[in-house]
Design an enzyme around this catalytic site. Structure first.
Site, PDB file in Angstrom:
ATOM      1  N   LEU A  60      24.069 -98.341  76.539  1.00  0.00           N
ATOM      2  CA  LEU A  60      25.824 -99.767  77.406  1.00  0.00           C
ATOM      3  C   LEU A  60      24.643-100.147  78.420  1.00  0.00           C
ATOM      4  CD1 LEU A  60      28.973 -98.518  76.251  1.00  0.00           C
ATOM      5  CD2 LEU A  60      27.552-100.588  75.591  1.00  0.00           C
ATOM      6  N   CYS A  98       9.779 -99.818  68.372  1.00  0.00           N
ATOM      7  CA  CYS A  98      11.036 -99.413  67.213  1.00  0.00           C
ATOM      8  C   CYS A  98      11.495-100.604  66.939  1.00  0.00           C
ATOM      9  CB  CYS A  98      11.006 -98.184  67.412  1.00  0.00           C
ATOM     10  SG  CYS A  98       9.894 -97.319  67.649  1.00  0.00           S
TER      11      CYS A  98
HETATM   12  C1  UGA Z   1      14.447 -95.926  69.721  1.00  0.00           C
HETATM   13  C2  UGA Z   1      15.448 -94.866  69.111  1.00  0.00           C
HETATM   14  O1  UGA Z   1      15.868 -94.419  70.107  1.00  0.00           O
HETATM   15  C3  UGA Z   1      14.643 -93.386  68.416  1.00  0.00           C
HETATM   16  O2  UGA Z   1      15.418 -93.157  68.406  1.00  0.00           O
HETATM   17  C4  UGA Z   1      13.334 -93.874  67.385  1.00  0.00           C
HETATM   18  O3  UGA Z   1      13.667 -92.897  67.106  1.00  0.00           O
HETATM   19  C5  UGA Z   1      12.841 -94.844  68.032  1.00  0.00           C
HETATM   20  O4  UGA Z   1      12.607 -95.874  68.222  1.00  0.00           O
HETATM   21  C6  UGA Z   1      11.573 -95.481  66.741  1.00  0.00           C
HETATM   22  O5  UGA Z   1      12.347 -96.209  65.790  1.00  0.00           O
HETATM   23  O6  UGA Z   1      10.430 -94.913  67.042  1.00  0.00           O
HETATM   24  P1  UGA Z   1      12.291 -95.751  71.860  1.00  0.00           P
HETATM   25  O7  UGA Z   1      11.812 -97.219  71.766  1.00  0.00           O
HETATM   26  O8  UGA Z   1      11.316 -94.834  72.471  1.00  0.00           O
HETATM   27  O9  UGA Z   1      12.996 -95.178  70.912  1.00  0.00           O
HETATM   28  O10 UGA Z   1      13.230 -96.164  73.166  1.00  0.00           O
HETATM   29  P2  UGA Z   1      14.939 -96.403  73.516  1.00  0.00           P
HETATM   30  O11 UGA Z   1      14.929 -94.710  74.696  1.00  0.00           O
HETATM   31  O12 UGA Z   1      15.812 -96.497  72.405  1.00  0.00           O
HETATM   32  O13 UGA Z   1      14.869 -97.534  74.172  1.00  0.00           O
HETATM   33  C7  UGA Z   1      14.918 -99.033  73.865  1.00  0.00           C
HETATM   34  C8  UGA Z   1      14.769-100.306  74.516  1.00  0.00           C
HETATM   35  O14 UGA Z   1      15.921-100.170  74.704  1.00  0.00           O
HETATM   36  C9  UGA Z   1      13.776 -99.162  75.195  1.00  0.00           C
HETATM   37  O15 UGA Z   1      13.439-100.976  76.601  1.00  0.00           O
HETATM   38  C10 UGA Z   1      14.757 -99.093  77.437  1.00  0.00           C
HETATM   39  O16 UGA Z   1      15.115 -99.834  78.310  1.00  0.00           O
HETATM   40  C11 UGA Z   1      16.197-100.458  75.849  1.00  0.00           C
HETATM   41  N1  UGA Z   1      17.386 -99.960  76.692  1.00  0.00           N
HETATM   42  C12 UGA Z   1      18.121 -98.824  76.228  1.00  0.00           C
HETATM   43  C13 UGA Z   1      18.749-100.751  76.983  1.00  0.00           C
HETATM   44  O17 UGA Z   1      17.863-101.919  78.467  1.00  0.00           O
HETATM   45  N2  UGA Z   1      19.540-100.334  77.515  1.00  0.00           N
HETATM   46  C14 UGA Z   1      20.196 -98.819  77.084  1.00  0.00           C
HETATM   47  O18 UGA Z   1      20.791 -98.635  77.446  1.00  0.00           O
HETATM   48  C15 UGA Z   1      18.869 -98.301  76.753  1.00  0.00           C
END
Ligand code: UGA
Length: 454
Positions: A269, A279
């Site tokens: 959030l 991903c």
């Molecule tokens: C995501 C999933 O979290 C993993 O569980 C999954 O295995 C992976 O994709 C995949 O399918 O391989 P990832 O892409 O490494 O992992 O990154 P996240 O930590 O999920 O973040 C994704 C994006 O969302 C980033 O750009 C981050 O900045 C953004 N984000 C994340 C937000 O803007 N707000 C948040 O509260 C959380």
């Protein structure tokens, strides 16, 4: 060391984040691991113990397992099946031209495994699909390819499971060592049982919650998880827009209050510039494509994607209105990676923002502690890439925080003020202390905050 039986050895096809991390982890646990990577440069690096990706803890461990002879990298499956009983398929499934996942690499890996099986004496190898694929792929695409190439029947000559991966970039090794759940999809209970036992031995003595289900359910759990995470992010970003339109709103506080509801939970959030990476956007598109191809409602997926894009463009609009036009203005973009802790720029907010800034005539300088080279390959030379954050800020009319690297949060207001031509900041990731900056005479617009000063 290990309790239980992990078999003779493990094969992994595809050395991306998932495959390489898994290979290194397995090898570090004393399992002889063969990693097949068709990209010769990448395979060569792994063979020399050099990590082709930026991932915390991975270089050291990779070096150790290669030195100890526990991990071998090669470009062909070859005789691998003579030395392993289990093969994980961890190749990429990028978005194809029509929004459908491109299964070329999955098909190719399946064919290679099948061909290797046709000449192998290994009785019933276990093939595990870890690549993210649409529901039905493992049973209706992977299985027939392996059966045809091997001349063996699934459930008899080999076993087949779906086993999605949930690791995050930036903490890939940590997540592989401590998964929060294990999902196993199989048509035959013997196949599922074998993989379950493998993981019990691997993670012994800790017990990881394990769900055994059908292949299609397992495939869908992966896509639905990422789509749901994307939904949470777009939801809070929409709320952040509403906060900005209120008298004294702050999306951080709203998110905190929301997160106190145990039915909602506090994670994912964080409002900002939306989700990027290899991903979340890709899996959302895959799910949307699947729903559309079955004539189902895609409006929720469309809204998640639309809000994510709008959130980035809003920042550029804001920049334009604050500066009274962007033509000739020097903009410092702080952060290129799609999130901190990685050098990955795939679908990063920075790419879209920079494209838009350039299109409106701005002069863009960019900094990132890890992703400069990767960004240069995508964006090209229309941007000035700075190795020092000070060089990036020098003479800037505006700085935009695009990735929440800790070093940007630590920027000193007086340094910012002395370096910038016009001390104006857009904090797209909500990491700066707004009050301190305003007190220092810097104008700041923070996403999701009612912004009187800017
Ligand atoms: C995501 C999933 O979290 C993993 O569980 C999954 O295995 C992976 O994709 C995949 O399918 O391989 P990832 O892409 O490494 O992992 O990154 P996240 O930590 O999920 O973040 C994704 C994006 O969302 C980033 O750009 C981050 O900045 C953004 N984000 C994340 C937000 O803007 N707000 C948040 O509260 C959380």
């Amino acid at each position: 060391m290990l309790a239980g039986d992990l078999g003779r050895g493990i094969g992994v096809i595809g050395a991306g984040y998932v495959g390489l991390t898994l290979s290194v982890f397995l090898a570090s646990k004393g399992v002889r691991t063969i990693c097949v990577e068709k990209d010769e440069v990448k395979a060569g690096k792994i063979m020399r113990g050099v990590s082709p990706i930026h991932e915390q803890g991975l270089p050291e461990l990779l070096q150790r397992v290669v030195r100890d002879g526990m991990l071998e990298a090669r470009t062909e499956v070859g005789d691998m099946l003579e030395r392993v009983d289990t093969v994980f398929i961890t190749v990429g499934t990028p978005t194809g031209s029509d929004g459908a996942p491109d299964l070329t690499q999955v098909k190719e890996a399946s064919r290679q495994v099948g061909e290797a099986m046709s000449t192998s004496r290994t009785a019933t190898p276990l093939i595990v699909v870890k690549s993210t694929v649409p529901p039905g792929t493992t049973w209706h695409v992977v299985r027939p390819i392996i059966e045809e190439a091997s001349g063996r029947a699934c459930g008899d000559g080999f076993h087949l499971c779906v086993n999605p991966e949930f690791l995050r970039e930036g903490s890939a090794l940590q997540d592989t060592m401590n998964p929060d759940r294990i999902i196993i999809g199989a048509k035959h209970s013997e196949a599922a049982e074998r993989l379950k036992k493998f993981y019990e031995a691997l993670y012994h003595p800790s017990k990881i919650p394990t769900l055994v289900t059908t292949p299609a359910n397992a495939e869908l759990i992966k896509l639905a998880t990422n789509a749901y995470l994307a939904l949470k992010i777009s939801f809070i970003n929409l709320i952040s827009q509403i906060c900005e339109a209120t008298e004294d709103g702050d999306v951080g506080v709203v998110a905190e209050g929301l997160g106190l509801d145990p039915r909602i939970g506090p994670l994912f959030l964080r409002a900002g510039l939306g989700f990027g990476g290899s991903c979340l956007p890709k899996d959302l598109r895959a799910l949307r494509w699947f729903a559309a191809s079955r004539g189902l409602d895609t409006s929720l997926f469309d809204a998640i994607i639309g809000i994510n894009r709008a959130q980035r463009l809003r920042v550029v609009e804001k920049a334009e209105s604050k500066l009274g036009g962007l033509a000739g203005k020097r903009v410092a973009v702080l952060g290129l990676a799609f999130k901190p802790g990685t050098d990955d720029v795939r679908e990063a907010a920075s790419l879209e923002i920079i494209r838009e800034l350039l299109a409106r005539g701005a002069e863009v300088r960019a900094h990132d502690p890890a992703a400069l080279d990767n960004a240069r390959q995508v964006i090209g030379e229309s941007v000035i890439y700075c190795h020092r954050v000070e060089d990036c800020l020098n003479g800037a009319d505006l700085a935009i925080i695009v990735t929440e690297w800790p070093e940007y949060a630590a920027l000193d207001p007086s340094t910012l003020k002395s370096l910038m031509r016009n001390p104006l900041i857009i904090d797209g990731r909500r990491i700066l202390n707004t009050r301190r900056l305003i007190e220092a005479g810097i104008r700041i617009h923070t996403v999701g905050l009612h912004n009187p000063s800017a």
